[in-house]
Design a protein around this motif. Structure first.
Motif, PDB file in Angstrom:
ATOM      1  N   ALA A   1      55.325  43.313  45.378  1.00 38.27           N
ATOM      2  CA  ALA A   1      54.437  42.446  46.128  1.00 38.27           C
ATOM      3  C   ALA A   1      53.017  42.787  46.492  1.00 38.27           C
ATOM      4  CB  ALA A   1      55.207  42.084  47.433  1.00 38.27           C
ATOM      5  N   ALA A   2      52.025  42.302  46.146  1.00 36.31           N
ATOM      6  CA  ALA A   2      50.457  42.638  46.632  1.00 36.31           C
ATOM      7  C   ALA A   2      49.849  41.025  46.248  1.00 36.31           C
ATOM      8  CB  ALA A   2      49.906  43.410  45.546  1.00 36.31           C
ATOM      9  N   MET A   3      48.719  41.067  47.279  1.00 31.18           N
ATOM     10  CA  MET A   3      47.730  39.922  47.049  1.00 31.18           C
ATOM     11  C   MET A   3      48.396  38.632  47.544  1.00 31.18           C
ATOM     12  SD  MET A   3      45.258  40.843  44.010  1.00 31.18           S
ATOM     13  CE  MET A   3      44.179  42.467  44.134  1.00 31.18           C
ATOM     14  N   GLY A   4      49.452  38.688  48.173  1.00 31.22           N
ATOM     15  CA  GLY A   4      50.120  37.639  48.516  1.00 31.22           C
ATOM     16  C   GLY A   4      50.941  37.006  47.444  1.00 31.22           C
ATOM     17  N   CYS A   5      51.277  37.858  46.479  1.00 26.61           N
ATOM     18  CA  CYS A   5      52.160  37.173  45.205  1.00 26.61           C
ATOM     19  C   CYS A   5      53.150  38.175  44.792  1.00 26.61           C
ATOM     20  CB  CYS A   5      51.480  36.385  44.167  1.00 26.61           C
ATOM     21  SG  CYS A   5      50.093  37.693  43.474  1.00 26.61           S
ATOM     22  N   GLN A   6      53.955  37.782  43.931  1.00 27.88           N
ATOM     23  CA  GLN A   6      54.750  39.020  43.155  1.00 27.88           C
ATOM     24  C   GLN A   6      53.886  39.497  42.146  1.00 27.88           C
ATOM     25  OE1 GLN A   6      58.204  37.937  40.659  1.00 27.88           O
ATOM     26  NE2 GLN A   6      59.412  39.311  42.382  1.00 27.88           N
ATOM     27  N   ILE A   7      53.737  40.604  41.882  1.00 27.26           N
ATOM     28  CA  ILE A   7      53.278  41.219  40.623  1.00 27.26           C
ATOM     29  C   ILE A   7      54.290  41.940  39.830  1.00 27.26           C
ATOM     30  CG2 ILE A   7      51.501  43.029  39.741  1.00 27.26           C
ATOM     31  CD1 ILE A   7      50.640  41.211  41.881  1.00 27.26           C
ATOM     32  N   VAL A   8      54.230  41.481  38.256  1.00 24.95           N
ATOM     33  CA  VAL A   8      55.493  41.661  37.450  1.00 24.95           C
ATOM     34  C   VAL A   8      54.476  42.667  36.398  1.00 24.95           C
ATOM     35  CG1 VAL A   8      56.807  40.837  35.832  1.00 24.95           C
ATOM     36  CG2 VAL A   8      56.457  39.393  37.807  1.00 24.95           C
ATOM     37  N   VAL A   9      55.160  43.614  35.845  1.00 21.48           N
ATOM     38  CA  VAL A   9      54.579  44.684  34.938  1.00 21.48           C
ATOM     39  C   VAL A   9      55.571  45.217  34.089  1.00 21.48           C
ATOM     40  CG1 VAL A   9      53.595  46.893  34.751  1.00 21.48           C
ATOM     41  CG2 VAL A   9      53.125  45.605  36.881  1.00 21.48           C
ATOM     42  N   SER A  10      55.099  45.190  32.736  1.00 20.99           N
ATOM     43  CA  SER A  10      56.211  45.354  31.512  1.00 20.99           C
ATOM     44  C   SER A  10      55.861  46.802  31.070  1.00 20.99           C
ATOM     45  CB  SER A  10      56.324  44.246  30.412  1.00 20.99           C
ATOM     46  OG  SER A  10      55.258  44.564  29.869  1.00 20.99           O
ATOM     47  N   ASN A  11      56.724  47.551  30.582  1.00 23.74           N
ATOM     48  CA  ASN A  11      56.582  48.640  29.549  1.00 23.74           C
ATOM     49  C   ASN A  11      55.895  49.708  30.652  1.00 23.74           C
ATOM     50  OD1 ASN A  11      56.982  50.045  27.313  1.00 23.74           O
ATOM     51  ND2 ASN A  11      55.125  49.345  26.435  1.00 23.74           N
ATOM     52  N   ALA A  12      56.084  49.973  31.633  1.00 24.63           N
ATOM     53  CA  ALA A  12      55.355  51.036  32.668  1.00 24.63           C
ATOM     54  C   ALA A  12      56.505  52.064  33.098  1.00 24.63           C
ATOM     55  CB  ALA A  12      54.916  50.328  34.008  1.00 24.63           C
ATOM     56  N   ASP A  13      55.942  53.185  32.859  1.00 22.28           N
ATOM     57  CA  ASP A  13      56.778  54.322  33.408  1.00 22.28           C
ATOM     58  C   ASP A  13      56.531  54.640  34.721  1.00 22.28           C
ATOM     59  OD1 ASP A  13      54.507  55.630  33.545  1.00 22.28           O
ATOM     60  OD2 ASP A  13      54.921  56.926  31.725  1.00 22.28           O
ATOM     61  N   ASP A  14      56.936  55.493  35.406  1.00 24.21           N
ATOM     62  CA  ASP A  14      56.956  55.638  36.938  1.00 24.21           C
ATOM     63  C   ASP A  14      55.293  55.902  37.325  1.00 24.21           C
ATOM     64  OD1 ASP A  14      59.658  55.496  37.217  1.00 24.21           O
ATOM     65  OD2 ASP A  14      60.302  57.584  37.547  1.00 24.21           O
ATOM     66  N   ALA A  15      54.796  56.701  36.492  1.00 20.69           N
ATOM     67  CA  ALA A  15      53.482  57.261  36.854  1.00 20.69           C
ATOM     68  C   ALA A  15      52.518  55.937  36.749  1.00 20.69           C
ATOM     69  CB  ALA A  15      52.897  58.394  36.015  1.00 20.69           C
ATOM     70  N   ASN A  16      52.846  55.086  35.653  1.00 20.04           N
ATOM     71  CA  ASN A  16      52.063  53.904  35.321  1.00 20.04           C
ATOM     72  C   ASN A  16      52.344  52.824  36.707  1.00 20.04           C
ATOM     73  OD1 ASN A  16      52.614  54.038  31.774  1.00 20.04           O
ATOM     74  ND2 ASN A  16      50.725  54.784  32.874  1.00 20.04           N
ATOM     75  N   HIS A  17      53.365  52.737  36.824  1.00 21.15           N
ATOM     76  CA  HIS A  17      53.769  51.812  37.881  1.00 21.15           C
ATOM     77  C   HIS A  17      53.273  52.024  39.056  1.00 21.15           C
ATOM     78  CE1 HIS A  17      56.523  49.837  40.940  1.00 21.15           C
ATOM     79  NE2 HIS A  17      56.352  48.787  40.190  1.00 21.15           N
ATOM     80  N   GLN A  18      53.261  53.534  39.499  1.00 20.92           N
ATOM     81  CA  GLN A  18      52.647  53.935  40.762  1.00 20.92           C
ATOM     82  C   GLN A  18      51.209  53.654  40.727  1.00 20.92           C
ATOM     83  OE1 GLN A  18      52.921  58.091  41.441  1.00 20.92           O
ATOM     84  NE2 GLN A  18      52.620  57.725  43.735  1.00 20.92           N
ATOM     85  N   ALA A  19      50.504  53.860  39.838  1.00 23.25           N
ATOM     86  CA  ALA A  19      49.109  53.866  39.529  1.00 23.25           C
ATOM     87  C   ALA A  19      48.447  52.335  39.678  1.00 23.25           C
ATOM     88  CB  ALA A  19      48.535  54.249  38.082  1.00 23.25           C
ATOM     89  N   ILE A  20      49.440  51.505  39.172  1.00 20.44           N
ATOM     90  CA  ILE A  20      49.137  50.096  39.160  1.00 20.44           C
ATOM     91  C   ILE A  20      49.150  49.485  40.475  1.00 20.44           C
ATOM     92  CG2 ILE A  20      49.792  47.548  38.392  1.00 20.44           C
ATOM     93  CD1 ILE A  20      50.312  48.840  35.687  1.00 20.44           C
ATOM     94  N   GLU A  21      50.219  49.912  41.260  1.00 21.26           N
ATOM     95  CA  GLU A  21      50.611  49.530  42.701  1.00 21.26           C
ATOM     96  C   GLU A  21      49.367  50.062  43.654  1.00 21.26           C
ATOM     97  OE1 GLU A  21      54.185  49.121  45.108  1.00 21.26           O
ATOM     98  OE2 GLU A  21      55.139  50.226  43.581  1.00 21.26           O
ATOM     99  N   GLN A  22      48.869  51.188  43.187  1.00 22.89           N
ATOM    100  CA  GLN A  22      47.847  51.959  44.181  1.00 22.89           C
ATOM    101  C   GLN A  22      46.318  51.033  43.883  1.00 22.89           C
ATOM    102  OE1 GLN A  22      47.922  55.944  42.758  1.00 22.89           O
ATOM    103  NE2 GLN A  22      49.399  56.567  44.530  1.00 22.89           N
ATOM    104  N   LEU A  23      46.391  50.578  42.447  1.00 16.50           N
ATOM    105  CA  LEU A  23      45.331  49.812  42.231  1.00 16.50           C
ATOM    106  C   LEU A  23      45.178  48.413  42.935  1.00 16.50           C
ATOM    107  CD1 LEU A  23      42.746  49.106  40.545  1.00 16.50           C
ATOM    108  CD2 LEU A  23      44.161  48.113  38.885  1.00 16.50           C
ATOM    109  N   PHE A  24      46.338  47.620  42.814  1.00 20.56           N
ATOM    110  CA  PHE A  24      46.566  46.402  43.702  1.00 20.56           C
ATOM    111  C   PHE A  24      46.172  46.731  45.084  1.00 20.56           C
ATOM    112  CE2 PHE A  24      47.937  44.768  39.808  1.00 20.56           C
ATOM    113  CZ  PHE A  24      47.512  43.204  39.901  1.00 20.56           C
TER     114      PHE A  24
END
Length: 214
Positions: free
Chosen positions: A7-30
């Motif tokens: 969850a970020a920016m008042g909505c659900q963020i859905v990410v495909s094909n992300a490993d742990d590092a990618n997912h963490q980086a995207i969460e931090q970006l949001f």
């Protein structure tokens, strides 16, 4: 294809094909973009700028870049994409995170039309006319989705509410029914059927006509 959600920016963020590092980086970006641009955080840079209406304010490089992008979008759409509707949204009752909105009986506030042409941005110096306040959420969310996809390799997608960026193809449902297959690039959809609330006993939504402020 694996899918992760947060969850970020008042909505659900859905990410495909992300490993742990990618997912963490995207969460931090949001999270970082939300920290800078949220209307609902008193300490956000957006609110600092909005409190400086009528005088020039020195902004961060990221804020200047995002404001320039928002002004370009306003210019390209002849004001249909409008970055100065914060007051209009708040007049309609959108003055807190969507999940916290309640009809407290207050009447609607006075409408406020778009005034993007009056904003000045020179380098990192921004000037808003007195009484004008920014809401950059639409542009910020779309740009963040694009930037998040750039962190992923191969076929993937990132979706934030109605904003989607795709590499490799995805089928997207549209408001009111139907679907479109997006092979590559971005797509933004919005509707008034879900993001609705009550203010003064009247149903409201976040799609504001910048010509009328309502």
């Amino acid at each position: 294809m694996s899918v992760r959600r947060f969850a970020a920016m008042g909505c659900q963020i859905v990410v495909s094909n992300a490993d742990d590092a990618n997912h963490q980086a995207i969460e931090q970006l949001f999270a970082e973009r939300e920290r800078i641009f949220s209307r609902f955080r008193a300490d956000s840079e957006l609110n600092r700028v909005n409190r400086c209406g009528g005088r020039s304010v020195f902004v961060s490089p990221e804020f200047a870049s995002m404001l320039a992008l928002a002004l370009d979008a306003a210019r390209d759409t002849d004001g249909l994409v409008e970055p100065t509707l914060a007051a209009a949204l708040e007049a309609a009752g959108y003055d807190a995170d969507f999940a916290r909105l309640r009809d407290d009986g207050r009447p609607l506030g006075p409408s406020a039309t778009g005034r993007w042409r009056e904003i000045r941005l020179v380098g990192r110096h921004a000037l808003l006319p007195a009484g004008v306040r920014l809401d950059l959420n639409g542009v910020v969310k779309g740009k963040t989705v694009d930037d998040a996809l750039a962190l992923l390799a191969g076929d993937a997608f990132v979706c934030a509410g109605g904003d989607l960026a795709v590499r490799g193809g995805a089928v997207v449902g549209l408001p009111g029914g139907g679907a479109v297959r997006l092979v590559r690039g971005g797509l933004a959809t919005s509707g008034s059927d879900r993001r609705r609330w009550m203010r003064g006993g009247l149903a409201q939504h976040h799609l504001i006509d910048p010509r009328t402020g309502s």
